[in-house]
Design a protein around this motif. Structure first.
Motif, PDB file in Angstrom:
ATOM      1  N   PRO A   1      42.784 -33.566 -49.998  1.00  0.00           N
ATOM      2  CA  PRO A   1      42.351 -32.437 -49.174  1.00  0.00           C
ATOM      3  C   PRO A   1      43.476 -31.982 -48.253  1.00  0.00           C
ATOM      4  CG  PRO A   1      41.354 -34.482 -48.415  1.00  0.00           C
ATOM      5  CD  PRO A   1      42.058 -34.813 -49.684  1.00  0.00           C
ATOM      6  N   VAL A   2      43.628 -30.664 -48.127  1.00  0.00           N
ATOM      7  CA  VAL A   2      44.673 -30.088 -47.283  1.00  0.00           C
ATOM      8  C   VAL A   2      44.018 -29.264 -46.176  1.00  0.00           C
ATOM      9  CG1 VAL A   2      46.722 -28.617 -47.195  1.00  0.00           C
ATOM     10  CG2 VAL A   2      46.250 -29.978 -49.257  1.00  0.00           C
ATOM     11  N   SER A   3      44.123 -29.724 -44.937  1.00  0.00           N
ATOM     12  CA  SER A   3      43.569 -28.990 -43.796  1.00  0.00           C
ATOM     13  C   SER A   3      44.640 -28.080 -43.213  1.00  0.00           C
ATOM     14  CB  SER A   3      43.044 -29.965 -42.737  1.00  0.00           C
ATOM     15  OG  SER A   3      44.060 -30.878 -42.340  1.00  0.00           O
ATOM     16  N   GLU A   4      44.193 -27.100 -42.421  1.00  0.00           N
ATOM     17  CA  GLU A   4      45.108 -26.122 -41.831  1.00  0.00           C
ATOM     18  C   GLU A   4      44.881 -26.089 -40.316  1.00  0.00           C
ATOM     19  OE1 GLU A   4      44.653 -22.369 -43.823  1.00  0.00           O
ATOM     20  OE2 GLU A   4      44.818 -23.273 -45.816  1.00  0.00           O
ATOM     21  N   GLN A   5      45.451 -27.069 -39.622  1.00  0.00           N
ATOM     22  CA  GLN A   5      45.273 -27.201 -38.183  1.00  0.00           C
ATOM     23  C   GLN A   5      46.598 -27.507 -37.506  1.00  0.00           C
ATOM     24  OE1 GLN A   5      41.754 -30.211 -38.666  1.00  0.00           O
ATOM     25  NE2 GLN A   5      41.542 -29.314 -36.616  1.00  0.00           N
ATOM     26  N   ASP A   6      46.634 -27.296 -36.208  1.00  0.00           N
ATOM     27  CA  ASP A   6      47.721 -27.824 -35.406  1.00  0.00           C
ATOM     28  C   ASP A   6      47.712 -29.342 -35.597  1.00  0.00           C
ATOM     29  OD1 ASP A   6      49.039 -29.068 -33.113  1.00  0.00           O
ATOM     30  OD2 ASP A   6      49.042 -27.085 -32.194  1.00  0.00           O
ATOM     31  N   GLY A   7      48.863 -29.902 -35.947  1.00  0.00           N
ATOM     32  CA  GLY A   7      48.914 -31.331 -36.238  1.00  0.00           C
ATOM     33  C   GLY A   7      48.462 -32.195 -35.085  1.00  0.00           C
ATOM     34  N   ARG A   8      48.703 -31.746 -33.859  1.00  0.00           N
ATOM     35  CA  ARG A   8      48.277 -32.527 -32.683  1.00  0.00           C
ATOM     36  C   ARG A   8      46.751 -32.607 -32.613  1.00  0.00           C
ATOM     37  NH1 ARG A   8      52.057 -28.837 -28.949  1.00  0.00           N
ATOM     38  NH2 ARG A   8      51.119 -27.352 -30.415  1.00  0.00           N
ATOM     39  N   VAL A   9      46.116 -31.470 -32.870  1.00  0.00           N
ATOM     40  CA  VAL A   9      44.649 -31.442 -32.853  1.00  0.00           C
ATOM     41  C   VAL A   9      44.098 -32.265 -34.007  1.00  0.00           C
ATOM     42  CG1 VAL A   9      42.622 -29.947 -33.056  1.00  0.00           C
ATOM     43  CG2 VAL A   9      44.610 -29.189 -31.719  1.00  0.00           C
ATOM     44  N   ARG A  10      44.715 -32.085 -35.177  1.00  0.00           N
ATOM     45  CA  ARG A  10      44.240 -32.801 -36.375  1.00  0.00           C
ATOM     46  C   ARG A  10      44.270 -34.310 -36.158  1.00  0.00           C
ATOM     47  NH1 ARG A  10      42.833 -35.488 -39.924  1.00  0.00           N
ATOM     48  NH2 ARG A  10      42.870 -35.135 -42.195  1.00  0.00           N
ATOM     49  N   ALA A  11      45.340 -34.809 -35.579  1.00  0.00           N
ATOM     50  CA  ALA A  11      45.463 -36.254 -35.349  1.00  0.00           C
ATOM     51  C   ALA A  11      44.504 -36.731 -34.270  1.00  0.00           C
ATOM     52  CB  ALA A  11      46.903 -36.604 -34.992  1.00  0.00           C
ATOM     53  N   GLU A  12      44.376 -35.940 -33.208  1.00  0.00           N
ATOM     54  CA  GLU A  12      43.510 -36.355 -32.097  1.00  0.00           C
ATOM     55  C   GLU A  12      42.038 -36.375 -32.488  1.00  0.00           C
ATOM     56  OE1 GLU A  12      44.671 -33.578 -29.149  1.00  0.00           O
ATOM     57  OE2 GLU A  12      46.543 -34.636 -28.643  1.00  0.00           O
ATOM     58  N   GLU A  13      41.666 -35.603 -33.508  1.00  0.00           N
ATOM     59  CA  GLU A  13      40.274 -35.585 -33.961  1.00  0.00           C
ATOM     60  C   GLU A  13      39.908 -36.814 -34.794  1.00  0.00           C
ATOM     61  OE1 GLU A  13      39.813 -31.933 -36.076  1.00  0.00           O
ATOM     62  OE2 GLU A  13      39.422 -30.738 -34.262  1.00  0.00           O
ATOM     63  N   THR A  14      40.914 -37.591 -35.213  1.00  0.00           N
ATOM     64  CA  THR A  14      40.656 -38.763 -36.069  1.00  0.00           C
ATOM     65  C   THR A  14      41.357 -39.988 -35.504  1.00  0.00           C
ATOM     66  OG1 THR A  14      42.508 -38.012 -37.463  1.00  0.00           O
ATOM     67  CG2 THR A  14      40.267 -37.467 -38.206  1.00  0.00           C
ATOM     68  N   PRO A  15      40.966 -40.468 -34.319  1.00  0.00           N
ATOM     69  CA  PRO A  15      41.628 -41.635 -33.727  1.00  0.00           C
ATOM     70  C   PRO A  15      41.338 -42.914 -34.517  1.00  0.00           C
ATOM     71  CG  PRO A  15      39.675 -41.050 -32.477  1.00  0.00           C
ATOM     72  CD  PRO A  15      39.861 -39.958 -33.477  1.00  0.00           C
ATOM     73  N   ASN A  16      42.311 -43.830 -34.525  1.00  0.00           N
ATOM     74  CA  ASN A  16      42.136 -45.174 -35.113  1.00  0.00           C
ATOM     75  C   ASN A  16      41.663 -45.110 -36.558  1.00  0.00           C
ATOM     76  OD1 ASN A  16      42.593 -46.324 -32.424  1.00  0.00           O
ATOM     77  ND2 ASN A  16      40.520 -45.594 -31.968  1.00  0.00           N
ATOM     78  N   THR A  17      42.231 -44.195 -37.343  1.00  0.00           N
ATOM     79  CA  THR A  17      41.692 -43.906 -38.681  1.00  0.00           C
ATOM     80  C   THR A  17      42.629 -44.273 -39.820  1.00  0.00           C
ATOM     81  OG1 THR A  17      40.373 -42.067 -37.811  1.00  0.00           O
ATOM     82  CG2 THR A  17      40.844 -42.026 -40.170  1.00  0.00           C
ATOM     83  N   TYR A  18      43.924 -44.066 -39.668  1.00  0.00           N
ATOM     84  CA  TYR A  18      44.831 -44.103 -40.820  1.00  0.00           C
ATOM     85  C   TYR A  18      45.711 -45.352 -40.828  1.00  0.00           C
ATOM     86  CZ  TYR A  18      43.351 -39.325 -41.445  1.00  0.00           C
ATOM     87  OH  TYR A  18      42.578 -38.209 -41.635  1.00  0.00           O
ATOM     88  N   ASP A  19      46.050 -45.768 -42.045  1.00  0.00           N
ATOM     89  CA  ASP A  19      46.953 -46.896 -42.226  1.00  0.00           C
ATOM     90  C   ASP A  19      48.418 -46.456 -42.222  1.00  0.00           C
ATOM     91  OD1 ASP A  19      45.034 -49.236 -42.968  1.00  0.00           O
ATOM     92  OD2 ASP A  19      44.344 -47.531 -44.173  1.00  0.00           O
ATOM     93  N   ARG A  20      48.657 -45.234 -42.675  1.00  0.00           N
ATOM     94  CA  ARG A  20      50.029 -44.713 -42.704  1.00  0.00           C
ATOM     95  C   ARG A  20      49.985 -43.206 -42.450  1.00  0.00           C
ATOM     96  NH1 ARG A  20      53.191 -48.794 -46.625  1.00  0.00           N
ATOM     97  NH2 ARG A  20      51.426 -50.179 -47.038  1.00  0.00           N
ATOM     98  N   ILE A  21      50.909 -42.745 -41.627  1.00  0.00           N
ATOM     99  CA  ILE A  21      51.007 -41.324 -41.326  1.00  0.00           C
ATOM    100  C   ILE A  21      52.471 -40.905 -41.403  1.00  0.00           C
ATOM    101  CG2 ILE A  21      50.637 -39.508 -39.610  1.00  0.00           C
ATOM    102  CD1 ILE A  21      48.371 -41.123 -38.436  1.00  0.00           C
ATOM    103  N   LEU A  22      52.714 -39.795 -42.067  1.00  0.00           N
ATOM    104  CA  LEU A  22      54.044 -39.192 -42.089  1.00  0.00           C
ATOM    105  C   LEU A  22      54.056 -38.031 -41.111  1.00  0.00           C
ATOM    106  CD1 LEU A  22      56.897 -38.794 -43.277  1.00  0.00           C
ATOM    107  CD2 LEU A  22      55.866 -37.308 -45.011  1.00  0.00           C
ATOM    108  N   VAL A  23      54.997 -38.065 -40.165  1.00  0.00           N
ATOM    109  CA  VAL A  23      55.223 -36.940 -39.257  1.00  0.00           C
ATOM    110  C   VAL A  23      56.606 -36.377 -39.581  1.00  0.00           C
ATOM    111  CG1 VAL A  23      55.415 -36.162 -36.869  1.00  0.00           C
ATOM    112  CG2 VAL A  23      53.790 -37.971 -37.463  1.00  0.00           C
ATOM    113  N   ASP A  24      56.619 -35.408 -40.464  1.00  0.00           N
ATOM    114  CA  ASP A  24      57.853 -34.707 -40.826  1.00  0.00           C
ATOM    115  C   ASP A  24      57.917 -33.481 -39.926  1.00  0.00           C
ATOM    116  OD1 ASP A  24      60.087 -33.701 -42.040  1.00  0.00           O
ATOM    117  OD2 ASP A  24      59.096 -33.116 -43.899  1.00  0.00           O
ATOM    118  N   ALA A  25      58.445 -33.672 -38.731  1.00  0.00           N
ATOM    119  CA  ALA A  25      58.231 -32.733 -37.632  1.00  0.00           C
ATOM    120  C   ALA A  25      59.088 -31.479 -37.748  1.00  0.00           C
ATOM    121  CB  ALA A  25      58.532 -33.429 -36.309  1.00  0.00           C
TER     122      ALA A  25
END
Length: 456
Positions: free
Chosen positions: A309-333
């Motif tokens: 799934p591909v969401s279309e949000q500000d990355g800061r908002v997207r991450a803050e909406e899913t706390p303590n959720t992911y095992d790995r995250i790529l931030v290609d800033a």
């Protein structure tokens, strides 16, 4: 229209669009070549003229200023681009002088009329009377400092020269600055990837030294291979491959892990992560704030049989909406792009020192939000296509101070080094971090910075 004229017109129109409309040459040029129906030889010439002129623009502007005896800002923009294209041909190609002058004069005439044509003719004929070496000596003599001299000779803004020197000095390699500036002005070879588990590297291809899935063709048409692969073989810089693999290979994957590519556009790293997730039983989600770039991400994923799934949000908002959720995250800033000047030469003229603080703040906010979205034990890869210390070491240092003992840094250098049997010789950083910094002049990649942080 002759073959050379057709290629030159495509190059000129592309350069004008870059300067007038902030177009990206790497996106516009292929479309313009196709629309003009250029042959492969014409396309190669148009590509060399476009990228060569953009790469050396700073040097050519200095030459034009001397040859015209007026400031660059005083010259009509369309005429100036015609002059830049002409000077490139006179000083850096084997194009016959009369062809370079005559057709550039015609471009100037179209842009500014008869007077502009006469002006361009006089300037270009003055440039043609001296050798490239003579012109380099002349503009170097006008430099007000050593850094300005390097900027003029190697066509980099002075602030970029200084930022690159500081980044090299952090590894004890400040003496390699001229080698780096030279590499920035060289056309990169096309590097490709065969997505792991989904495609094989062609037998006659040359494997890249550091990425186990990268290769370069000895000849032939890469487009034909790409078209026949259903999206499983694509063009991708080796540094980008290593950045994605640093996250997926930082430690063994446990089945059922959840991964997130937070700033996914245009999707090259996302596709590689998707292939890795498919092979190891992980789930991948992607996010991209720009709808058009989100579309590119979906297209890039088309060759991987995994539901992403591909969401279309500000990355800061997207991450803050899913706390303590992911095992790995790529931030290609988002960044200044100073590490990709070989492929996007206009980037050096589009950014200014004043852009860096705002970008660094955005990068810090994205990385901080990503750390909060990790499960305990989860890993984030912080990646920039820039070696600027404010965008790399500075951002990571701020996040480590902010999170304290809740975050630990892993050695990205060790992870990247372990991806292949070839040692890339990644230098330790002066700040003692585990950051991996790739370089065009050392690794034949973009100057990609890779840091790995684990949430404790």
């Amino acid at each position: 229209m002759s073959r050379v004229a057709g290629a030159r017109l495509v190059a000129y129109d592309t350069i004008r669009a870059v300067h007038e409309s902030d177009a990206y040459a790497n996106l516009l040029l292929p479309t313009s070549i196709g629309r003009a129906g250029l042959s492969s030889a014409d396309a190669a010439l148009a590509t060399e003229l476009t990228y060569g002129t953009l790469r050396r623009q700073g040097t050519y502007d200095a030459v034009i200023a001397v040859a015209s005896d007026r400031g660059i800002a005083e010259i009509h923009p369309g005429v100036l681009d015609a002059l830049r294209l002409g000077v490139h041909q006179l000083l850096s190609t084997r194009v016959a002088s009369h062809a370079a002058v005559n057709e550039s004069v015609e471009l100037a005439r179209t842009a500014g009329g008869r007077g502009a044509a006469g002006f361009a003719n006089a300037v270009l004929r003055r440039v043609s009377r001296d050798t490239p070496g003579d012109w380099m000596t002349r503009i170097a003599e006008g430099a007000r400092s050593d850094d300005e001299k390097l900027g003029l000779l190697f066509s980099h803004p002075v602030w970029v020269v200084r930022a690159l020197r500081r980044a090299l000095a952090a590894e004890g390699r400040a003496d390699e600055l001229e080698a780096l500036l030279t590499a920035d002005n060289a056309a990169p070879r096309v590097t490709m990837i065969a997505l792991p588990g989904l495609a094989e590297i062609p037998e006659d291809a040359r494997r890249t030294p550091f990425s186990p899935y990268g290769f370069r063709l000895g000849g032939g048409d890469p487009d034909a291979i790409i078209r026949s692969s259903d999206g499983r073989v694509r063009v991708q810089d080796e540094g980008s491959q290593l950045a994605a693999l640093a996250l997926s290979r930082a430690e063994p994957v446990r089945e059922g892990e959840r991964w997130l590519d937070l700033c996914a556009g245009p999707g090259g790293k996302t596709a590689l992560l998707a292939a890795e997730a498919l092979a190891h039983g992980a789930q991948l989600e992607a996010n991209e704030i720009s709808p058009s770039r989100a579309g590119l991400v979906r297209n890039a994923l088309a060759g991987v049989p995994l539901d992403v799934p591909v969401s279309e949000q500000d990355g800061r908002v997207r991450a803050e909406e899913t706390p303590n959720t992911y095992d790995r995250i790529l931030v290609d800033a988002p960044c200044t792009g100073l590490g990709a000047l070989r492929r996007r030469p206009e980037a050096r003229w589009r950014k200014a020192p004043g852009d860096v603080p705002g970008l660094s703040e955005l990068q810090r906010e994205l990385l901080g939000a990503a750390v909060g979205a990790l499960k305990p034990g989860g890993i984030v890869a912080y990646v920039t296509c820039s070696p600027h210390l404010a965008e790399t070491a500075g951002v990571v240092a701020e996040i480590r101070r902010e999170w304290g003992a809740a975050v630990e840094e892993l050695s990205a250098r060790d992870v990247v080094t372990g991806l292949s049997d070839s040692d890339p010789g990644l230098a330790p950083q002066a700040d003692g971090s585990g950051r991996a910094q790739l370089w065009p002049h050392r690794h034949n990649t973009d100057a990609m910075s890779i840091s790995l942080l684990r949430r404790v």
